[in-house]
Design a protein around this motif. Structure first.
Motif, PDB file in Angstrom:
ATOM      1  N   UNK A  39     143.034  35.137  84.364  1.00  0.00           N
ATOM      2  CA  UNK A  39     143.062  36.423  85.056  1.00  0.00           C
ATOM      3  C   UNK A  39     142.126  37.356  84.292  1.00  0.00           C
ATOM      4  N   UNK A  40     141.214  38.017  85.011  1.00  0.00           N
ATOM      5  CA  UNK A  40     140.341  39.006  84.401  1.00  0.00           C
ATOM      6  C   UNK A  40     140.536  40.332  85.143  1.00  0.00           C
ATOM      7  N   UNK A  41     139.750  41.317  84.798  1.00  0.00           N
ATOM      8  CA  UNK A  41     139.827  42.599  85.501  1.00  0.00           C
ATOM      9  C   UNK A  41     139.302  42.517  86.929  1.00  0.00           C
ATOM     10  N   UNK A  42     138.538  41.455  87.234  1.00  0.00           N
ATOM     11  CA  UNK A  42     137.878  41.386  88.535  1.00  0.00           C
ATOM     12  C   UNK A  42     138.215  40.153  89.368  1.00  0.00           C
ATOM     13  N   UNK A  43     138.862  39.173  88.777  1.00  0.00           N
ATOM     14  CA  UNK A  43     139.206  37.970  89.526  1.00  0.00           C
ATOM     15  C   UNK A  43     140.345  37.225  88.833  1.00  0.00           C
ATOM     16  N   UNK A  44     140.939  36.306  89.592  1.00  0.00           N
ATOM     17  CA  UNK A  44     142.008  35.453  89.049  1.00  0.00           C
ATOM     18  C   UNK A  44     141.826  34.041  89.594  1.00  0.00           C
ATOM     19  N   UNK A  45     142.174  33.051  88.775  1.00  0.00           N
ATOM     20  CA  UNK A  45     142.083  31.652  89.196  1.00  0.00           C
ATOM     21  C   UNK A  45     143.435  30.979  89.042  1.00  0.00           C
ATOM     22  N   UNK A  46     143.852  30.314  90.110  1.00  0.00           N
ATOM     23  CA  UNK A  46     145.044  29.477  90.051  1.00  0.00           C
ATOM     24  C   UNK A  46     144.629  28.050  90.398  1.00  0.00           C
ATOM     25  N   UNK A  80     140.274  34.161  93.368  1.00  0.00           N
ATOM     26  CA  UNK A  80     140.315  35.374  94.171  1.00  0.00           C
ATOM     27  C   UNK A  80     139.502  36.433  93.447  1.00  0.00           C
ATOM     28  N   UNK A  81     138.443  36.904  94.106  1.00  0.00           N
ATOM     29  CA  UNK A  81     137.596  37.961  93.571  1.00  0.00           C
ATOM     30  C   UNK A  81     138.083  39.253  94.214  1.00  0.00           C
ATOM     31  N   UNK A  82     138.605  40.162  93.362  1.00  0.00           N
ATOM     32  CA  UNK A  82     139.193  41.394  93.869  1.00  0.00           C
ATOM     33  C   UNK A  82     138.101  42.303  94.435  1.00  0.00           C
ATOM     34  N   UNK A  83     138.268  42.978  95.529  1.00  0.00           N
ATOM     35  CA  UNK A  83     139.529  43.125  96.235  1.00  0.00           C
ATOM     36  C   UNK A  83     139.742  42.163  97.399  1.00  0.00           C
ATOM     37  N   UNK A  84     138.702  41.485  97.923  1.00  0.00           N
ATOM     38  CA  UNK A  84     138.942  40.803  99.194  1.00  0.00           C
ATOM     39  C   UNK A  84     138.063  39.583  99.448  1.00  0.00           C
ATOM     40  N   UNK A  85     137.846  38.748  98.434  1.00  0.00           N
ATOM     41  CA  UNK A  85     137.044  37.545  98.629  1.00  0.00           C
ATOM     42  C   UNK A  85     137.714  36.396  97.901  1.00  0.00           C
ATOM     43  N   UNK A 177     146.840  45.358  89.290  1.00  0.00           N
ATOM     44  CA  UNK A 177     146.227  46.171  88.233  1.00  0.00           C
ATOM     45  C   UNK A 177     144.824  46.623  88.649  1.00  0.00           C
ATOM     46  N   UNK A 178     144.084  45.731  89.321  1.00  0.00           N
ATOM     47  CA  UNK A 178     142.743  46.082  89.834  1.00  0.00           C
ATOM     48  C   UNK A 178     142.873  47.254  90.809  1.00  0.00           C
ATOM     49  N   UNK A 179     143.802  47.136  91.755  1.00  0.00           N
ATOM     50  CA  UNK A 179     144.000  48.215  92.735  1.00  0.00           C
ATOM     51  C   UNK A 179     144.396  49.522  92.052  1.00  0.00           C
ATOM     52  N   UNK A 180     145.270  49.439  91.064  1.00  0.00           N
ATOM     53  CA  UNK A 180     145.704  50.652  90.339  1.00  0.00           C
ATOM     54  C   UNK A 180     144.508  51.311  89.656  1.00  0.00           C
ATOM     55  N   UNK A 181     143.642  50.501  89.025  1.00  0.00           N
ATOM     56  CA  UNK A 181     142.452  51.082  88.374  1.00  0.00           C
ATOM     57  C   UNK A 181     141.539  51.739  89.393  1.00  0.00           C
ATOM     58  N   UNK A 182     141.340  51.087  90.544  1.00  0.00           N
ATOM     59  CA  UNK A 182     140.466  51.647  91.570  1.00  0.00           C
ATOM     60  C   UNK A 182     141.032  52.930  92.153  1.00  0.00           C
TER      61      UNK A 182
END
Length: 186
Positions: A39-46, A80-85, A177-182
């Motif tokens: 998990x990073x500030x801009x994307x997450x991998x599962x 998942x690349x935040x916010x929508x990809x 957390x990404x959404x909260x920062x934005x």
């Protein structure tokens, strides 16, 4: 019919396989086996292990000639690349999804697939390859569409409250957390 945030949340975690995709996906990609890789500030991998023998019974081919290791072929990787990809890989097959909000309760989802050239060695009929993938995605995406519509109604309910996340849903925490920062401008 649904909020873009709900669609991304649904697509970003594999625990919903057990309910939403109990017959279409869960038998060969058990959601309980999903784990968060990064998990990073801009994307997450599962990653979700794929049971190749069971997948083959569902028409999911993982036997394309490849330079990938057996371990790499045996996991579905979801980034998942935040916010929508979102990028999803299963062996050498790459699927991509772009979630586009139309309104607070409506989204448009664009998607595509990238096959390795070796897929045409195993299945030389490109139209059949496309049709097989479309059939499979229509089932899975249809199940997700119904789930997101239910989630939208539930989230809009008068007494809806927040719930807690499972440790297996760490990517959702990263997304929140990404959404909260934005939203806070930080």
């Amino acid at each position: 019919a649904g909020n873009c945030k709900l669609a991304i949340e649904n697509a970003s975690e594999s625990l919903h396989h057990m309910g939403v995709h109990s017959e279409s996906v869960e038998p060969y990609m058990p959601g309980r086996s999903t784990y968060v890789r990064e998990i990073t500030n801009h994307w997450a991998e599962t990653r979700t292990p794929i049971l190749p023998d069971v997948a083959a019974k569902y028409g999911i081919r993982l036997d394309y000639p490849t330079r990938l290791t057996a371990d790499d072929r045996a996991e579905l990787k979801t980034v998942t690349v935040f916010p929508a990809f979102q990028l999803i890989t299963a062996g050498d097959l790459i699927l991509w999804f772009s979630f586009r909000p139309l309104a607070v309760d409506r989204i448009d989802v664009w998607s595509g697939a990238l096959y390795p050239p070796s897929a045409l060695v195993v299945e030389p009929d490109l139209e059949r390859l496309r049709a097989d993938l479309r059939r499979s995605l229509d089932v899975v995406n249809g199940e997700d569409e119904q789930a997101i519509a239910v989630l939208q109604r539930s989230a809009s309910a008068r007494y809806a409250t927040r719930g807690c996340l499972s440790a297996k849903e760490g990517g959702l925490g990263g997304f929140h957390r990404y959404l909260a920062r934005q939203l806070s401008g930080s």
